[in-house]
Design a protein around this motif. Structure first.
Motif, PDB file in Angstrom:
ATOM      1  N   PHE A 241      61.123  18.897  27.801  1.00 55.05           N
ATOM      2  CA  PHE A 241      61.624  20.007  26.969  1.00 55.05           C
ATOM      3  C   PHE A 241      61.180  21.363  27.503  1.00 55.05           C
ATOM      4  O   PHE A 241      61.914  22.352  27.401  1.00 55.05           O
ATOM      5  CB  PHE A 241      61.226  19.816  25.503  1.00 55.05           C
ATOM      6  CG  PHE A 241      61.950  18.663  24.876  1.00 55.05           C
ATOM      7  CD1 PHE A 241      63.329  18.668  24.797  1.00 55.05           C
ATOM      8  CD2 PHE A 241      61.270  17.551  24.409  1.00 55.05           C
ATOM      9  CE1 PHE A 241      64.024  17.593  24.257  1.00 55.05           C
ATOM     10  CE2 PHE A 241      61.952  16.468  23.863  1.00 55.05           C
ATOM     11  CZ  PHE A 241      63.322  16.496  23.799  1.00 55.05           C
ATOM     12  N   LEU A 242      59.997  21.424  28.080  1.00 54.02           N
ATOM     13  CA  LEU A 242      59.546  22.677  28.673  1.00 54.02           C
ATOM     14  C   LEU A 242      60.340  22.976  29.949  1.00 54.02           C
ATOM     15  O   LEU A 242      60.693  24.116  30.222  1.00 54.02           O
ATOM     16  CB  LEU A 242      58.043  22.607  28.983  1.00 54.02           C
ATOM     17  CG  LEU A 242      57.121  22.449  27.761  1.00 54.02           C
ATOM     18  CD1 LEU A 242      55.675  22.363  28.201  1.00 54.02           C
ATOM     19  CD2 LEU A 242      57.315  23.598  26.773  1.00 54.02           C
ATOM     20  N   LYS A 245      64.352  23.786  29.194  1.00 54.23           N
ATOM     21  CA  LYS A 245      64.425  24.612  27.989  1.00 54.23           C
ATOM     22  C   LYS A 245      65.807  25.210  27.728  1.00 54.23           C
ATOM     23  O   LYS A 245      66.352  25.062  26.621  1.00 54.23           O
ATOM     24  CB  LYS A 245      63.394  25.728  28.148  1.00 54.23           C
ATOM     25  CG  LYS A 245      63.346  26.740  27.047  1.00 54.23           C
ATOM     26  CD  LYS A 245      62.074  27.563  27.173  1.00 54.23           C
ATOM     27  CE  LYS A 245      62.387  29.010  27.472  1.00 54.23           C
ATOM     28  NZ  LYS A 245      61.165  29.852  27.393  1.00 54.23           N
ATOM     29  N   VAL A 248      68.568  22.632  26.887  1.00 54.37           N
ATOM     30  CA  VAL A 248      68.288  21.973  25.608  1.00 54.37           C
ATOM     31  C   VAL A 248      68.567  22.919  24.442  1.00 54.37           C
ATOM     32  O   VAL A 248      69.193  22.536  23.445  1.00 54.37           O
ATOM     33  CB  VAL A 248      66.830  21.464  25.558  1.00 54.37           C
ATOM     34  CG1 VAL A 248      66.451  21.045  24.145  1.00 54.37           C
ATOM     35  CG2 VAL A 248      66.633  20.294  26.521  1.00 54.37           C
TER      36      VAL A 248
ATOM     37  N   ILE B 266      59.885  24.893  21.650  1.00 56.20           N
ATOM     38  CA  ILE B 266      60.532  24.826  22.965  1.00 56.20           C
ATOM     39  C   ILE B 266      60.756  26.242  23.497  1.00 56.20           C
ATOM     40  O   ILE B 266      60.429  26.548  24.637  1.00 56.20           O
ATOM     41  CB  ILE B 266      61.866  24.053  22.875  1.00 56.20           C
ATOM     42  CG1 ILE B 266      61.598  22.584  22.539  1.00 56.20           C
ATOM     43  CG2 ILE B 266      62.645  24.160  24.190  1.00 56.20           C
ATOM     44  CD1 ILE B 266      62.850  21.768  22.272  1.00 56.20           C
ATOM     45  N   ARG B 267      61.280  27.115  22.629  1.00 53.08           N
ATOM     46  CA  ARG B 267      61.591  28.474  23.070  1.00 53.08           C
ATOM     47  C   ARG B 267      60.331  29.199  23.545  1.00 53.08           C
ATOM     48  O   ARG B 267      60.348  29.924  24.528  1.00 53.08           O
ATOM     49  CB  ARG B 267      62.265  29.257  21.939  1.00 53.08           C
ATOM     50  CG  ARG B 267      63.006  30.487  22.414  1.00 53.08           C
ATOM     51  CD  ARG B 267      63.693  31.239  21.287  1.00 53.08           C
ATOM     52  NE  ARG B 267      64.801  30.539  20.673  1.00 53.08           N
ATOM     53  CZ  ARG B 267      66.031  30.439  21.194  1.00 53.08           C
ATOM     54  NH1 ARG B 267      66.278  30.984  22.376  1.00 53.08           N
ATOM     55  NH2 ARG B 267      66.980  29.796  20.564  1.00 53.08           N
ATOM     56  N   GLY B 269      57.624  27.728  24.636  1.00 52.32           N
ATOM     57  CA  GLY B 269      56.888  26.957  25.640  1.00 52.32           C
ATOM     58  C   GLY B 269      55.571  26.411  25.115  1.00 52.32           C
ATOM     59  O   GLY B 269      54.592  26.295  25.844  1.00 52.32           O
ATOM     60  N   LEU B 274      54.305  20.506  21.044  1.00 46.86           N
ATOM     61  CA  LEU B 274      55.280  19.436  21.284  1.00 46.86           C
ATOM     62  C   LEU B 274      54.561  18.103  21.499  1.00 46.86           C
ATOM     63  O   LEU B 274      54.946  17.081  20.933  1.00 46.86           O
ATOM     64  CB  LEU B 274      56.136  19.757  22.516  1.00 46.86           C
ATOM     65  CG  LEU B 274      57.128  20.915  22.373  1.00 46.86           C
ATOM     66  CD1 LEU B 274      57.735  21.269  23.728  1.00 46.86           C
ATOM     67  CD2 LEU B 274      58.237  20.563  21.380  1.00 46.86           C
ATOM     68  N   PHE B 278      55.095  14.756  19.218  1.00 48.62           N
ATOM     69  CA  PHE B 278      55.645  13.536  19.817  1.00 48.62           C
ATOM     70  C   PHE B 278      54.651  12.366  19.753  1.00 48.62           C
ATOM     71  O   PHE B 278      55.044  11.204  19.778  1.00 48.62           O
ATOM     72  CB  PHE B 278      56.054  13.770  21.274  1.00 48.62           C
ATOM     73  CG  PHE B 278      57.132  14.799  21.453  1.00 48.62           C
ATOM     74  CD1 PHE B 278      57.950  15.179  20.387  1.00 48.62           C
ATOM     75  CD2 PHE B 278      57.345  15.401  22.684  1.00 48.62           C
ATOM     76  CE1 PHE B 278      58.948  16.127  20.553  1.00 48.62           C
ATOM     77  CE2 PHE B 278      58.350  16.355  22.855  1.00 48.62           C
ATOM     78  CZ  PHE B 278      59.149  16.717  21.795  1.00 48.62           C
TER      79      PHE B 278
END
Lengths: 306, 306
Positions: A241-242, A245, A248, B266-267, B269, B274, B278
């Motif tokens: 995801f990083l 980015k 996504v 995500i935006r 970072g 995250l 997870f």
């Protein structure tokens, strides 16, 4: 058995994918000699116990000596660092590849460290399970699965051919595309579904213990399928995801718009709109079964067992 | 074989669930006589061809004559209408039940039509596949699956016991709870996951043909699991979302809040955030496997086949 595709294969990182490549390469005779390298002593010890390869070591020089094919199988987030570390030991002319689920960020991080003496061809085998580590691998993981290569402009044709032959030998179907196209397609088919699955399982987890235990109890009603996806390796997915980015966030934006529309239909009681939406999605399922990407057996045989 | 649980079983509606009940009732000797009723002549004809029951008919009076257990197996949206139609033909003292995935709306629609001469005990067997119609049913569908009963306050104890015995005979594990509690739990474990799966498949479908064909091609990377859920019967699901609107919107609100938080990570970072998110979701998966609601086999045996 056919001649090996490469003489000395070196795999850097022995998780689910690395250990599966080692097992498959041996099973299908893809390499004359297989060396495994991992920075974790316990993983190296386990790889030796499992007898996964001809050599398992923590030492870069030892693993890479004489290698004509080197595949980096670490999480996407450390690919750059790994490329920097292995660079001094890479034999001249070696084909170097990876298995990352994101290609843009991986290329940006790895390519600068790989000297012009080697030939870097990025790759992504689309295969996996929700399990991690050297014990989780198996030789048949890549059978009939896609492996996407993203060779740079002007890539050495013989290097591309060698990597194609390697993945074909392991049972994969190989396709090439551009880095940007790969990252957009995978954002939609893989990264967004994983994000959504993680999210819905997280939503359930936020409830108190009583509700949570009922969610588990009655999970067969739909929720269960999300939990399998959301049990995947957290480090791997954090890195994806990083690293991907922008693509996504773009797909997530579209998903959110669509979800708002569905939410509005429910709130307003728009039965016709819901029916049309739900009918449309059946078609895609049909195409997936027709193209052999899944079986039509209901519930994947769960009905007979548990 | 043990004595039948009921003398004459009447099933109204012969889809996946109705035909599976008929098959299971015969297989496990749960009823001495089984009658099927459907308003569609072609469905009745097919039920006869398949030999699903002792009697298959479009006639209410014929199907319901002498029945001591009547189960309405139609989509949730027509339950009220069906209750009204069958009411005049229901024998005195008959136990009447249903199989709806929503209980509040179903009770509100059905109960007013069922006279005090019958005993109405709502039920919801949590079992199904993505297929529909009389051909899709099978006798083992309910094996080890939950069936939730939501008896009203002051319900006749012998009626509840009879229905419990019936579902137990078919292989289900039976539990009772309140209507409101059922609808909240199912909104989270079933209705929201289906909505999300429909939505993400819809998002993919909105792309042009080229992207869509790639989505299908590379669906094994995560997307595929959503398509199975999103291939479920559109009429059934339209009705569920309309009937359980409040609970679904509540769960969807929570889901959206959580997704916004993930999107923000995500935006920005935020790798640590995250990773923690997870990691948490793996626990729920583990509990589901421990409680026997799923198998730990990776990828449900897909790895060996396609």
């Amino acid at each position: 058995m056919a001649e090996p595709v490469c003489e000395r294969l070196a795999l850097i990182g022995v998780g689910l994918i690395g250990s599966s490549i080692a097992r498959a390469a041996r099973e299908f005779g893809a390499a004359r000699h297989i060396a495994l390298m991992d920075s974790s002593p316990s993983v190296v010890a386990r790889a030796r116990e499992l007898g996964l390869a001809d050599l398992a070591t923590e030492d870069h020089a030892e693993a890479l000596a004489g290698a004509d094919l080197v595949i980096v199988c670490t999480p996407v987030g450390v690919c750059g660092e790994v490329a920097q570390k292995i660079a001094p030991y890479l034999p001249k002319g070696a084909v170097v590849s990876d298995v990352g689920s994101v290609k843009g960020a991986v290329v940006a991080q790895m390519a600068p460290h790989l000297s012009e003496r080697t030939r870097f061809i990025p790759a992504h085998p689309i295969a996996g399970t929700e399990f991690s580590g050297p014990d989780a691998g198996f030789a048949m993981l890549f059978q009939n699965r896609w492996c996407i290569l993203t060779p740079p402009d002007g890539a050495d044709a013989s290097a591309v051919e060698k990597l194609m032959a390697f993945w074909t030998r392991l049972g994969a179907k190989v396709e090439t595309m551009s880095v940007a196209h790969h990252d957009a397609v995978l954002a939609l088919t893989s990264h967004l579904p994983h994000l959504i699955a993680y999210n819905i399982v997280g939503t359930a987890d936020d409830f108190g213990d009583e509700t949570r235990s009922e969610v588990i109890k009655f999970s067969a009603s739909g929720f269960r399928d999300f939990t399998r996806i959301a049990a995947s390796d957290p480090i791997m997915w954090r890195d994806i995801f990083l690293a991907n980015k922008d693509a996504v966030l773009e797909m997530l934006g579209r998903f959110n718009e669509d979800l708002s529309a569905l939410q509005r239909m429910i709130r307003r009681g728009d039965g016709q709109g819901l029916f049309e939406f739900f009918s449309r999605t059946r078609e895609i399922r049909r195409s997936i079964i027709e193209q052999g990407q899944d079986t039509a057996a209901p519930d994947f045989g769960r009905r007979s067992g548990n």
